[in-house]
Design an enzyme around this catalytic site. Structure first.
Site, short mmCIF file in Angstrom:
data_model
loop_
_atom_site.label_atom_id
_atom_site.label_comp_id
_atom_site.label_asym_id
_atom_site.label_seq_id
_atom_site.Cartn_x
_atom_site.Cartn_y
_atom_site.Cartn_z
N HIS A 32 0.82 -1.21 0.00
CA HIS A 32 0.00 0.00 0.00
C HIS A 32 0.86 1.26 0.00
O HIS A 32 0.52 2.24 -0.67
CB HIS A 32 -0.91 -0.02 1.23
CG HIS A 32 -1.88 1.11 1.29
ND1 HIS A 32 -3.00 1.18 0.49
CD2 HIS A 32 -1.90 2.24 2.06
CE1 HIS A 32 -3.67 2.27 0.76
NE2 HIS A 32 -3.03 2.93 1.70
N HIS A 83 -9.98 3.61 -1.08
CA HIS A 83 -10.21 3.15 0.29
C HIS A 83 -11.06 1.89 0.20
O HIS A 83 -12.20 1.85 0.67
CB HIS A 83 -10.88 4.24 1.13
CG HIS A 83 -10.16 4.50 2.40
ND1 HIS A 83 -10.80 4.80 3.57
CD2 HIS A 83 -8.83 4.50 2.71
CE1 HIS A 83 -9.91 4.97 4.54
NE2 HIS A 83 -8.71 4.80 4.03
#
Length: 732
Positions: A32, A83
């Site tokens: 990430h 998200h």
């Protein structure tokens, strides 16, 4: 953390890292944060930004900045984030904090946020997981609505689609743009030593481990990761926006970072490493909202509505007073140094002492790839009804289908009028914002993806995607100036998935280079894949892109089709049915060859359509994409509340079947509505074809003497506009 990584770190440090340091590496070296699997691939986008004089800040900072007006020095800031995992576990807070995070990326450049877009993907809303899908849709939309409306940033457009591949991994991608003058830009690079580091906001235990959570597959036990989802407070965010911009106006702020993934660890290390300095922090000065937090928890907490500022020494009191005026927690937590190390103490105990280059430069992975092209020669004998005799009901079914029907159920919940700049509202091919600071110029925004195309042919689908986005901009006369990408894929450790990632990036990069739009930033979201009872459930490859364009004169954007207009189409329709909504919705198949995009032809078409729009010759323009010509002309009718009569006899030079003629999704096509007196000029300029006129209150389509479609516009609108509410189980 991978044992090989840990061994490498120990070798570089000459010692074993402590628990706090391991936690920092685990988060910063996560997929990430570090893009370990894709960093080499992302370098392909470099060719799109070469020698572009308008790019003020390119890839690598919290947001990209592109100059849009020389006279006023006005720049547009643009950023895109995902998200995804949090929004599946906790849809409301996951989506809300996605909005909050992307807005803070924009204010990190000292830009005022002026618009949001969102691109959403959910599972099959009519399938086995429909109750869960409806719950996710409601939660995500509520989160985006509540957060966006309360901070006063208009949500002006986007997209929402459904497919069973997202049953266990929904996607929430968010775009934000803002405005700042070039001379007022603040970046995320602290280039001076002895700057004071000020932390705005309180730190709690919410979101701990969020970065590493987002870097692994979801499983049936992922519900237990709910503490990794951050909790947002939109009213605090509004105060953070206003106070940060006010602090920057003092000219004493030298660098800013939003605290997102990995919290203080990420923001402070990036701020200092990118500027070539070190950092010294004192964790006892961090304002906590939870008692007894450890150094590890403080360093990796992802509590929301926090900013890190590097300010001139001696200006601390002035800056702190600004944030105190807004009743925000604020404290001095450290300083920049000349050591190029990350040094952290807590109550006089050294808890971190690391070289920043080691912490910030994760070792890259070399993944294997396996060619995965699923498109097959189109075998129409496998389709139950090769050529349906009745097309009215088929068109109505497509207008009601999940990926085509009106998304007003979503966007009417969003405030798209706040700030009073929205000219073209959600529901059209592109959104348009006026630029009061640079009138009569305007900005146009789009967000697009076609995951089915990219599943069948990752490279060809991505090329097609760039073309579709640019055509959407052309419908309002906008020239593309910058592109963002949000690369959503499954597990990169699996060769088939890595191949998809690589080929999609190649397609986007080649398409952007040929069209002439620089790729200035974006986000990578991998491991969107769930394992249940030993079976993998990956999402379709979903490289969402958002392109911003400039309009020279807002007064010339199309005002709407009117009675007597001539309808013109810019390119031929071909027998290209692979991945089309018609095949999926009517024949329950995705077989076939996806439409092929000719980039040079596309570039010529979009350029000429833009010129015609800017010369005031186009009354309405609609891109032909999902659902083909049949759906595009239906949208033109419904949007303008007018009827249309088409005769496709002269246009159908390829001798296509009726259903292919209406529902093929061939690239390069835009339907234009023009005054009768301008029709010949437009046809000649585009080498297009006249296909009909605006007339009456019905959609009538014929092929020579054969009637294909005859439907009242009101009936079409009723199906199109009410379908989403029906999907959500609401009574109409």
């Amino acid at each position: 953390m991978d044992l090989n990584d840990l061994k490498f770190i120990e070798e570089q440090l000459g010692r074993k890292p402590n628990d706090v340091e391991i936690g920092m590496f685990e988060n910063l070296w996560s997929e990430h944060c570090s893009y370990r699997s894709t960093k080499k691939l992302l370098s392909m986008f470099g060719k799109t930004v070469k020698e572009n004089q308008n790019i003020v800040v390119g890839p690598g900072d919290d947001a990209a900045l592109i100059k849009i007006d020389d006279e006023t020095d006005l720049c547009v800031a643009m950023a895109m984030e995902s998200h995804n995992h949090p929004s599946y576990i906790d849809p409301y807070n996951g989506a809300a904090t996605g909005v909050g995070g992307i807005v803070r990326d924009i204010i990190s450049m000292n830009a005022k946020p002026i618009a949001l877009l969102n691109a959403l993907r959910f599972g099959d809303i009519n399938g086995e997981e429909k109750d869960k899908v409806r719950w996710l849709v409601e939660g995500v939309v509520d989160g985006i609505r509540d957060y966006g409306n309360r901070i006063g940033v208009p949500n002006v457009g986007g997209e929402c689609e459904f497919d069973k591949s997202y049953d266990y991994n929904n996607l929430v991608n968010v775009v934000c743009i803002g405005l700042v003058k070039e001379g007022d830009i603040v970046t995320g690079k602290a280039k001076e030593t002895d700057l004071t580091l000020i932390l705005v906001g309180s730190t709690g235990r919410d979101g701990i481990g969020g970065a590493s959570f987002a870097s692994k597959d979801l499983t049936s036990e992922s519900e237990g990761d709910r503490p990794s989802v951050q909790i947002g407070d939109a009213f605090t965010e509004k105060c953070v926006i206003d106070s940060t911009l006010e602090a920057c106006a003092t000219k004493k702020v030298k660098a800013i970072k939003d605290l997102g993934a990995a919290g203080i660890t990420s923001s402070c290390s990036e701020l200092c490493y990118s500027g070539g300095v070190g950092a010294e922090l004192y964790l006892e000065n961090v304002i906590l909202r939870d008692e007894g937090m450890t150094a590890y928890e403080i360093m990796v907490s992802e509590s929301q509505e926090r900013m890190l500022l590097a300010v001139e020494k001696g200006s601390e009191e002035e800056i702190i007073k600004i944030f105190e005026k807004y009743e925000l927690p604020v404290s001095i937590i450290g300083k920049t140094t000349d050591t190029k190390r990350f040094f952290v103490k807590m109550n006089d105990e050294v808890v971190v002492d690391l070289p920043l280059d080691l912490l910030c430069e994760a070792t890259l992975t070399d993944s294997e790839e396996k060619e995965t092209i699923l498109e097959t020669p189109d075998n129409k004998e496998n389709i139950a009804e090769p050529e349906p005799a009745e097309l009215n009901n088929i068109l109505l079914k497509l207008l009601k289908s999940p990926n085509i029907n009106s998304k007003k159920w979503i966007y009417e919940q969003y405030d798209h009028e706040v700030q009073l700049n929205t000219v073209v509202r959600p529901g059209k091919d592109a959104s348009v914002l006026r630029l009061k600071e640079a009138h009569p110029k305007a900005l146009a925004l789009v967000a697009d993806c076609n995951p089915t195309y990219c599943k069948l042919n990752p490279y060809g689908g991505s090329l097609n995607l760039v073309c579709e986005s640019v055509r959407n901009l052309a419908t309002v006369g906008a020239k593309p100036i910058g592109m963002l990408d949000n690369l959503n894929f499954g597990n990169p450790e699996k060769p088939e998935r890595f191949y998809q990632i690589k080929k999609c990036i190649e397609g986007l990069a080649d398409g952007a280079e040929i069209i002439g739009v620089p790729v200035v930033g974006g986000n990578v979201s991998l491991y969107n894949e769930t394992v249940i009872d030993g079976k993998d459930y990956p999402i379709n490859p979903t490289p969402v892109i958002s392109i911003v364009g400039t309009i020279e004169n807002i007064n010339n954007i199309p005002k709407g089709a009117k009675e007597g207009d001539i309808l013109i189409i810019t390119a031929p329709t071909k027998d290209e049915m692979g991945g089309t909504e018609y095949y999926k919705q009517i024949h329950n198949t995705e077989e076939g060859i996806v439409p092929k995009a000719n980039l040079e032809v596309e570039k010529e078409i979009y350029s000429k359509v833009c010129e015609l729009v800017n010369n005031g010759l186009i009354n309405e323009a609609v891109d032909c994409s999902k659902g083909g010509l049949g759906v595009a002309i239906s949208k033109l009718c419904m949007t303008n509340n007018i009827g249309v009569e088409l005769d496709l006899g002269d246009y159908n030079t390829n001798g296509l079947r009726n259903d292919i003629l209406l529902f093929s999704e061939s690239s390069g096509r835009i339907i234009l509505s023009v005054d009768k007196n301008n029709a010949d000029k437009v046809v000649k300029e585009l080498n297009g074809a006249i296909i009909g006129t605006v007339k009456g209150n019905e959609l009538k389509i014929k092929l020579n003497d054969n009637e294909l479609i005859n439907l009242p516009i009101e009936e079409m609108k009723n199906k199109y506009e009410n379908a989403f509410s029906e999907m959500m189980g609401e009574n109409i």
